[in-house]
Design a protein around this motif. Structure first.
Motif, PDB file in Angstrom:
ATOM      1  N   ILE A 101       0.840  -1.196   0.000  1.00 43.40           N
ATOM      2  CA  ILE A 101       0.000   0.000   0.000  1.00 43.40           C
ATOM      3  C   ILE A 101       0.878   1.250   0.000  1.00 43.40           C
ATOM      4  O   ILE A 101       0.673   2.176  -0.795  1.00 43.40           O
ATOM      5  CB  ILE A 101      -0.939  -0.044   1.235  1.00 43.40           C
ATOM      6  N   PHE A 102       1.901   1.244   0.858  1.00 43.46           N
ATOM      7  CA  PHE A 102       2.803   2.391   0.937  1.00 43.46           C
ATOM      8  C   PHE A 102       3.473   2.661  -0.417  1.00 43.46           C
ATOM      9  O   PHE A 102       3.472   3.793  -0.915  1.00 43.46           O
ATOM     10  CB  PHE A 102       3.874   2.151   2.012  1.00 43.46           C
ATOM     11  N   TRP A 134      -6.866   6.470   5.020  1.00 41.33           N
ATOM     12  CA  TRP A 134      -5.846   6.340   6.065  1.00 41.33           C
ATOM     13  C   TRP A 134      -6.307   5.493   7.247  1.00 41.33           C
ATOM     14  O   TRP A 134      -5.604   4.570   7.679  1.00 41.33           O
ATOM     15  CB  TRP A 134      -5.431   7.732   6.537  1.00 41.33           C
ATOM     16  N   ASP A 135      -7.498   5.777   7.767  1.00 45.34           N
ATOM     17  CA  ASP A 135      -7.970   5.064   8.965  1.00 45.34           C
ATOM     18  C   ASP A 135      -8.050   3.558   8.744  1.00 45.34           C
ATOM     19  O   ASP A 135      -7.897   2.778   9.673  1.00 45.34           O
ATOM     20  CB  ASP A 135      -9.355   5.569   9.396  1.00 45.34           C
ATOM     21  N   ILE A 140      -1.473  -1.302   8.143  1.00 47.01           N
ATOM     22  CA  ILE A 140      -1.121  -2.362   7.172  1.00 47.01           C
ATOM     23  C   ILE A 140      -0.433  -1.779   5.932  1.00 47.01           C
ATOM     24  O   ILE A 140      -0.568  -2.289   4.831  1.00 47.01           O
ATOM     25  CB  ILE A 140      -2.371  -3.183   6.750  1.00 47.01           C
ATOM     26  N   LEU A 141       0.303  -0.689   6.133  1.00 48.11           N
ATOM     27  CA  LEU A 141       0.920   0.000   4.991  1.00 48.11           C
ATOM     28  C   LEU A 141       1.887  -0.891   4.215  1.00 48.11           C
ATOM     29  O   LEU A 141       2.091  -0.688   3.013  1.00 48.11           O
ATOM     30  CB  LEU A 141       1.648   1.258   5.460  1.00 48.11           C
ATOM     31  N   LEU A 148      -6.684  -5.444  -0.630  1.00 46.88           N
ATOM     32  CA  LEU A 148      -7.762  -4.495  -0.297  1.00 46.88           C
ATOM     33  C   LEU A 148      -9.021  -4.816  -1.099  1.00 46.88           C
ATOM     34  O   LEU A 148      -8.956  -5.435  -2.162  1.00 46.88           O
ATOM     35  CB  LEU A 148      -7.313  -3.061  -0.616  1.00 46.88           C
ATOM     36  N   SER A 149     -10.163  -4.347  -0.591  1.00 48.92           N
ATOM     37  CA  SER A 149     -11.413  -4.501  -1.350  1.00 48.92           C
ATOM     38  C   SER A 149     -11.364  -3.609  -2.591  1.00 48.92           C
ATOM     39  O   SER A 149     -10.528  -2.703  -2.684  1.00 48.92           O
ATOM     40  CB  SER A 149     -12.603  -4.105  -0.480  1.00 48.92           C
ATOM     41  N   GLY A 150     -12.296  -3.827  -3.519  1.00 47.36           N
ATOM     42  CA  GLY A 150     -12.332  -3.016  -4.737  1.00 47.36           C
ATOM     43  C   GLY A 150     -12.471  -1.531  -4.434  1.00 47.36           C
ATOM     44  O   GLY A 150     -11.781  -0.691  -5.026  1.00 47.36           O
TER      45      GLY A 150
END
Ligand SMILES: Nc1ncnc2c1ncn2[C@@H]1O[C@H](COP(=O)(O)OP(=O)(O)O)[C@@H](O)[C@H]1O
Ligand SMILES: [Mg+2]
Length: 251
Positions: A101-102, A134-135, A140-141, A148-150
Motif C-alpha cells: 500500500i505504501f 488512512w484510517d 497495514i501499509l 484491499l477490497s475493490g
C-alpha cells in the motif's frame, strides 16, 4: 470564470476512423465537470486527449488545441511525464500495482525524485488521508494493495494520483466496478477533493452526474451536443437528443 483546461476544435482519428469531431470544451477550475453520453461516443477518447494518453496508441492522430493553464499541452517542448503529474487519471477498474500500500502511493513521488524517507512517509500519509483511506490502512501499509477490497483499491488509486499534487484529476467511470457503499464513499471523496483539484468525471450514471457535478457535457457520436450547468442540462436541456438520453430513451 477561470478555466484550467480549454479544448478547442479537437478532431481525433484512429487510422481512418474519425472519433472526435470538432470538440470544444472549457473546464472551470476547482469544480467537477461530468461527461455523459452513450457507450462509444468518445468520452474516454476525449479525456485521454487531456493528458496525452492517446499518444500511446500508434494509430492516433489529432488536430485542434488543448490548453492547460493557457499553455498548449501538445507543444513538442512539453514533458509528458510532467504533464501526467499535473493531469492525473483514475480508471474504471481499480489498478493498484502489485506492491505494498505504501509503495503504491509513494510510486509517483519516487518517479519525481523524492526519496527522503521522512518526506515520503509524510506525503503518503497526507495522500491516504486525502483519499479517505488512512484510517483503514494505517496499520497495514506494508501489506499488498491487492488484498484491499475493490472500493479501497479505488481510493488507493486516488491517493496515488493526489500524492503528486496534480491540478486536474480525470476519472473515467471510477465507480462502475464498485458496490453502492463504495460508490457513495467515492462520491463523498469527490465533493471533498474539488476544493483543491479540478475533477473531470465520465459517468454512465445520471444520478451520479447530478449528485457530484456542477457542469456537464453531453457527448453523442464524437460531438458535444450541449454543455453547461448540470441542473440546466438535466432540468431544461436545450437539445431534444439530450432530453432523450437523460430520460433513458436510448444509450
Ligand atoms: N485504440 C482504438 N482504436 C480504434 N478505435 C478506437 C480505439 N479506442 C476507441 N476506439 C473507438 O472510438 C470510439 C469512442 O470510444 P471511447 O472514447 O472509448 O467511447 P466512450 O468512452 O464514450 O464509451 C468507439 O467507437 C471505439 O470503438
Ligand atoms: Mg469510456
Amino acid at each position: 470564470m477561470e478555466y484550467i483546461i480549454e479544448a478547442e476544435n479537437l478532431n481525433v482519428y484512429f487510422d481512418e476512423l474519425h472519433i472526435l469531431k470538432g470538440v470544444s470544451l472549457k473546464i472551470p477550475k476547482n469544480t467537477v465537470t461530468a461527461l455523459i453520453g452513450p457507450s462509444g461516443c468518445g468520452k474516454s477518447t476525449f479525456i485521454r486527449t487531456l493528458n496525452r494518453m492517446n499518444d500511446l496508441i500508434s494509430t492516433f492522430r489529432m488536430d485542434g488545441t488543448v490548453l492547460l493553464d493557457g499553455e498548449d499541452i501538445y507543444n513538442p517542448k512539453v514533458d509528458v511525464v510532467d504533464l501526467r503529474k499535473r493531469v492525473g487519471m483514475v480508471f474504471q477498474k481499480p489498478n493498484p500495482f502489485p506492491k505494498s500500500i505504501f509503495d503504491n502511493v509513494a510510486y509517483g513521488l519516487r518517479v519525481h525524485g523524492i526519496n527522503d524517507k521522512d518526506i515520503l512517509e509524510h506525503k503518503v500519509e497526507e495522500a491516504l488521508k486525502g483519499a479517505a483511506l488512512w484510517d483503514e490502512v494505517e496499520n497495514i501499509l506494508d501489506k499488498s494493495a491487492m488484498g484491499l477490497s475493490g472500493g479501497q483499491q479505488q481510493r488507493l488509486c486516488i491517493a496515488r494520483t493526489i500524492a503528486v499534487e496534480p491540478e486536474v484529476i480525470l476519472m473515467d467511470e471510477p465507480c462502475s466496478a464498485l458496490d453502492p457503499i463504495s460508490t457513495t464513499k467515492i462520491e463523498d471523496l469527490i465533493h471533498k477533493l474539488k476544493k483543491d483539484y479540478t475533477i473531470i468525471i465520465v459517468t454512465h450514471n445520471m444520478q451520479q452526474a447530478t449528485r457530484v457535478s456542477k457542469y456537464a457535457a453531453f457527448f453523442l457520436h464524437g460531438e458535444i451536443v450541449e454543455n453547461g450547468r448540470t441542473e440546466q442540462i438535466f432540468l431544461e436541456p436545450c437539445d431534444q437528443r439530450t432530453e432523450d438520453y437523460i430520460t433513458g430513451r436510448f444509450g
